[in-house]
Design an enzyme around this catalytic site. Structure first.
Site, short mmCIF file in Angstrom:
data_model
loop_
_atom_site.label_atom_id
_atom_site.label_comp_id
_atom_site.label_asym_id
_atom_site.label_seq_id
_atom_site.Cartn_x
_atom_site.Cartn_y
_atom_site.Cartn_z
N ASP A 189 3.64 5.66 -5.58
CA ASP A 189 4.25 3.96 -6.59
C ASP A 189 4.72 4.37 -7.68
OD1 ASP A 189 4.21 0.81 -6.63
OD2 ASP A 189 3.05 0.98 -5.31
N ALA A 235 0.83 -1.14 -0.13
CA ALA A 235 0.01 -0.45 0.35
C ALA A 235 0.53 1.75 0.38
CB ALA A 235 -1.05 -0.11 1.02
N LYS A 236 1.84 1.37 -0.05
CA LYS A 236 3.24 2.22 0.86
C LYS A 236 2.14 3.72 0.92
CE LYS A 236 6.26 0.47 -3.65
NZ LYS A 236 4.33 -0.52 -4.38
N ARG A 237 1.88 3.31 2.21
CA ARG A 237 1.20 4.20 2.40
C ARG A 237 2.50 5.39 3.98
NH1 ARG A 237 -3.13 3.54 -0.07
NH2 ARG A 237 -4.75 1.72 0.95
#
Lengths: 277, 277
Positions: B98, A94-96
């Site tokens: 991303d 999710a690369k939050r």
């Protein structure tokens, strides 16, 4: 079970460092799933079933579900994996990255709503954007360090006055200061084996999630040589599209399984060379 | 309409630089919404209705919806705002980051699923993680630069060999290289007015989304002085909790409206001092 323990058991049980990445793109699905409202779930479920025996973890790219209004299918998929493949760690990609209370909401989404074992996060906002995730003591927090894309160099390669590139500072911050409870891991792309080796030299046996082999062109022997830890494991080497879309025909399940097995084997051949040499 | 134009028209029409941030936390909702399945939607809708006249934009924090399985309420809320407040720009605060195809899916989520006018993004992965959003020519891309939290300094304050802190490099990259089509803006926290002024000096009249006043303690006069552009606008000064939860009683709507009006007025008083001086 604690993420890192679950991962170590998966490495031991499967003998694999391969992580299968689920980036479900309906435009590339086989014809038999065409028009099905649950096509994303059915596609992913089938891929997991045929590849799980070759993988130490499964990685779910949430953006593909969000753009398709398919959060319900992601919930169902996570529940299915937990039920049918309980030893397979689930990484939610999710690369939050956000502060305090907002980060807690993202952690709730990843760990409680979806039941992921680990989530990827972005370090740009610093420690207080990572800390809330660590309150879930059994969960893993995988911090972006050196990403596999070309543009990664725009910031990650900026050198400090001491000559340290930013990605290495992130590796050091995580290893020396943020990873107080052993829950952290790092993302380091396979497309930069030299930098992967530099990260490994700084972080001991911390697990590394390594995207970039397969469709992105990362070299497996160089990646394995650069990234193995002192135990001969320590890596989650991700392949997504090269496995998912190995065939667009009726044999898509068999082709995905064969691609996963071949990738696992290529990794293990490289591993044998490193460990034997 | 193009995001930056919509924003300029909103600045002119409302005379306000205030952005109302919706971080809907059901635990802090008034009693009358207790137990309602659409409480998040109803709370946010009411806040928008009573504060829109005092605001140049509305900011929706997606994490609060994701943790509550409330994507449907976020869709409904965005549709409501577009229908009832068509001149009010919607910023989706998602801080996505991303690469390539995944970024396209996040952009699809923000711009098509939710119909946001702009989305916040994280620069750590570099230009090719930003570029996909720019394909939506009418949309805004608001890049994290200097965030309002304490931990922001962990990376953003790292100085290059040339003595340039990372946040300033991000500001320069966006202003000089990434913003080829005029779609970009930056996030710079109100808690660091000196750095806000340094960013403004580098980016011309690029819009700045400025969180950190209100509950986070940023000083309004210092923020306004540091961040105004040459036209006396150029800022989206965000306040969330201090407006949303101004009262937990039956007067929550009136209290939110009064807090928004007072914040707009405090900003404009500071603005008059700067522009008159």
């Amino acid at each position: 079970m604690i993420f890192t323990q679950k991962l170590e058991q998966a490495w031991a049980a499967t003998g694999s460092l391969l992580t299968v990445g689920l980036d479900p793109d309906p435009q590339r699905f086989p014809a038999e799933l065409s028009g099905r409202p649950d096509a994303i779930y059915e596609f992913c479920r089938a891929i997991v079933d045929v590849t799980a025996q070759y993988a130490c973890a499964i990685k779910l790219q949430i953006a593909y579900f969000s753009s398709a209004r398919a959060e319900d299918q992601l919930e169902d998929l996570c529940a299915y994996i937990q039920d049918q493949h309980p030893n397979l760690p689930i990484v939610l990609d999710a690369k939050r990255g956000d502060i305090g209370s907002t980060a807690t909401h993202y952690a709730t989404e990843a760990f409680e709503r979806y039941g992921a074992d680990a989530v990827t996060v972005n370090p740009y906002m610093g420690y207080d954007s990572i800390e809330p995730y660590l309150s879930w003591r059994s969960k893993g927090v995988i911090v972006l360090c050196r990403t596999s894309n070309t543009g990664g160099s725009d910031l990650q390669f900026v050198e400090s006055a001491q000559g340290e590139p930013l990605y290495l500072r992130v590796a050091r911050l995580v290893a020396e200061r943020w990873n107080t409870s052993g829950q952290c891991a790092l993302v380091v792309g396979a497309t930069f084996p030299e930098e992967l080796a530099r990260v490994r030299a700084h972080v001991g046996n911390m697990p590394l999630l390594v995207p970039g082999i397969g469709a992105q062109g990362g070299d497996i022997p160089a990646t394995v040589k650069a990234g193995l830890d002192s135990r001969g494991t320590g890596m989650l080497i991700n392949s997504s599209r090269a496995i998912l879309y190995a065939s667009g025909g009726d044999d898509w399940r068999e082709a995905a399984a064969a691609a996963a097995r071949a990738t696992r084997d290529a990794i293990n051949t490289a591993r044998s060379l490193v460990l034997g040499g």
